[in-house]
Write a protein that holds these residues in place. Sequence first.
Motif, PDB file in Angstrom:
ATOM      1  N   ILE A  87       0.810  -1.210   0.000  1.00 52.59           N
ATOM      2  CA  ILE A  87       0.000   0.000   0.000  1.00 52.59           C
ATOM      3  C   ILE A  87       0.849   1.268   0.000  1.00 52.59           C
ATOM      4  CG2 ILE A  87      -0.271   0.420   2.475  1.00 52.59           C
ATOM      5  CD1 ILE A  87      -3.038   0.362  -0.182  1.00 52.59           C
ATOM      6  N   PHE A  88       2.086   1.187   0.509  1.00 54.52           N
ATOM      7  CA  PHE A  88       2.942   2.373   0.561  1.00 54.52           C
ATOM      8  C   PHE A  88       3.442   2.751  -0.831  1.00 54.52           C
ATOM      9  CE2 PHE A  88       3.279   0.505   4.817  1.00 54.52           C
ATOM     10  CZ  PHE A  88       2.945   1.614   5.577  1.00 54.52           C
ATOM     11  N   VAL A  89       3.597   1.761  -1.701  1.00 51.16           N
ATOM     12  CA  VAL A  89       4.029   2.049  -3.073  1.00 51.16           C
ATOM     13  C   VAL A  89       2.884   2.641  -3.872  1.00 51.16           C
ATOM     14  CG1 VAL A  89       4.920   1.022  -5.202  1.00 51.16           C
ATOM     15  CG2 VAL A  89       5.770   0.242  -2.980  1.00 51.16           C
ATOM     16  N   VAL A  90       1.677   2.158  -3.617  1.00 57.88           N
ATOM     17  CA  VAL A  90       0.512   2.631  -4.377  1.00 57.88           C
ATOM     18  C   VAL A  90      -0.023   3.945  -3.801  1.00 57.88           C
ATOM     19  CG1 VAL A  90      -1.829   2.024  -5.124  1.00 57.88           C
ATOM     20  CG2 VAL A  90      -0.061   0.261  -4.969  1.00 57.88           C
ATOM     21  N   GLY A  91       0.083   4.117  -2.490  1.00 58.45           N
ATOM     22  CA  GLY A  91      -0.585   5.238  -1.843  1.00 58.45           C
ATOM     23  C   GLY A  91      -0.055   6.602  -2.225  1.00 58.45           C
ATOM     24  N   LEU A  92       1.268   6.758  -2.285  1.00 60.96           N
ATOM     25  CA  LEU A  92       1.833   8.080  -2.535  1.00 60.96           C
ATOM     26  C   LEU A  92       1.460   8.635  -3.912  1.00 60.96           C
ATOM     27  CD1 LEU A  92       3.558  10.403  -1.542  1.00 60.96           C
ATOM     28  CD2 LEU A  92       5.585   9.198  -2.371  1.00 60.96           C
ATOM     29  N   PRO A  93       1.682   7.910  -5.010  1.00 65.44           N
ATOM     30  CA  PRO A  93       1.264   8.472  -6.305  1.00 65.44           C
ATOM     31  C   PRO A  93      -0.245   8.640  -6.410  1.00 65.44           C
ATOM     32  CG  PRO A  93       2.012   6.208  -6.571  1.00 65.44           C
ATOM     33  CD  PRO A  93       2.371   6.618  -5.179  1.00 65.44           C
ATOM     34  N   LEU A  94      -1.005   7.752  -5.756  1.00 65.43           N
ATOM     35  CA  LEU A  94      -2.465   7.893  -5.798  1.00 65.43           C
ATOM     36  C   LEU A  94      -2.911   9.179  -5.110  1.00 65.43           C
ATOM     37  CD1 LEU A  94      -5.222   6.685  -6.505  1.00 65.43           C
ATOM     38  CD2 LEU A  94      -5.161   5.479  -4.312  1.00 65.43           C
ATOM     39  N   LYS A  95      -2.335   9.469  -3.939  1.00 63.97           N
ATOM     40  CA  LYS A  95      -2.717  10.685  -3.207  1.00 63.97           C
ATOM     41  C   LYS A  95      -2.266  11.934  -3.952  1.00 63.97           C
ATOM     42  CE  LYS A  95      -2.373  10.750   1.248  1.00 63.97           C
ATOM     43  NZ  LYS A  95      -1.835  10.649   2.620  1.00 63.97           N
TER      44      LYS A  95
END
Length: 258
Positions: A210-218
């Motif tokens: 989730i940390f890899v996906v979360g930053l660009p998503l936010k």
Amino acid sequence: MVDFLPTFPAFLLVFVRVTSFFLLMPLFSYRSIPTTHKVGLGFFLSWIMIFTFDAPVLEINGAYFLLIIKEAMIGIMLGFIAYVIMAAIQIAGGFIDFQMGLAIANVIDPQTGTQSPLMGQYLYTISLFFLLALNGHHLLLDGIYFSYQFIPLEQAWIPLGDASIPNYILSSISKMFGVALQLSIPIVGSLFLVDVALGIVARTVPQLNIFVVGLPLKLGVGFIVLIAVMSILMGAVATLFETMLTTMRGLMELIGGL
């Protein structure tokens, strides 16, 4: 020139108030404007203003130097209260940066020489252009001009012993944080929902990092929401300009004892 000589001490007091106002007020206090230009602009504005109202005839004595200190304090206080209200945009940008994951990426503001958040600097620059488009800089100059209707030159003191002035300044600072929250709440609220969704995904799909996906998503959601609500933000900024002018007026009324 002979008629101007009796009002020359009053002209110096006007010059002190105007140049002190330029020290902290938005737009005119930036480093990109040379100091000689600020002094020259203050000189010519003071020259124009001294002929538009009945300037008192003052003597240069010990009490006159106290008037100089009083005028400098008035200019700095008015510029400070205007700067505090405008700082709400920077604070709102800091809230947005914290939610978007950009809080560590501060930049140096070349205008003030201080660190500022990325989104705060972006919104502040757009707000300054908006202020110029609305002739807000003219309203700021009107504020320092009409200050003489509330605080005359011959007033010998500032009632700092009155608790209403520090209370008014503190309430203005608290209002600034409230306005900053209102400016940032559309984006911060959307990113909070993204955090909730990411938390649900992390619990249901533990194999997903989730940390890899979360930053660009936010980041993506933050910019999309920012573009969507930009017109609403500019409307709130216009209201902020009005708040800045009314706050300056209220402070002048308190200082003048009205």
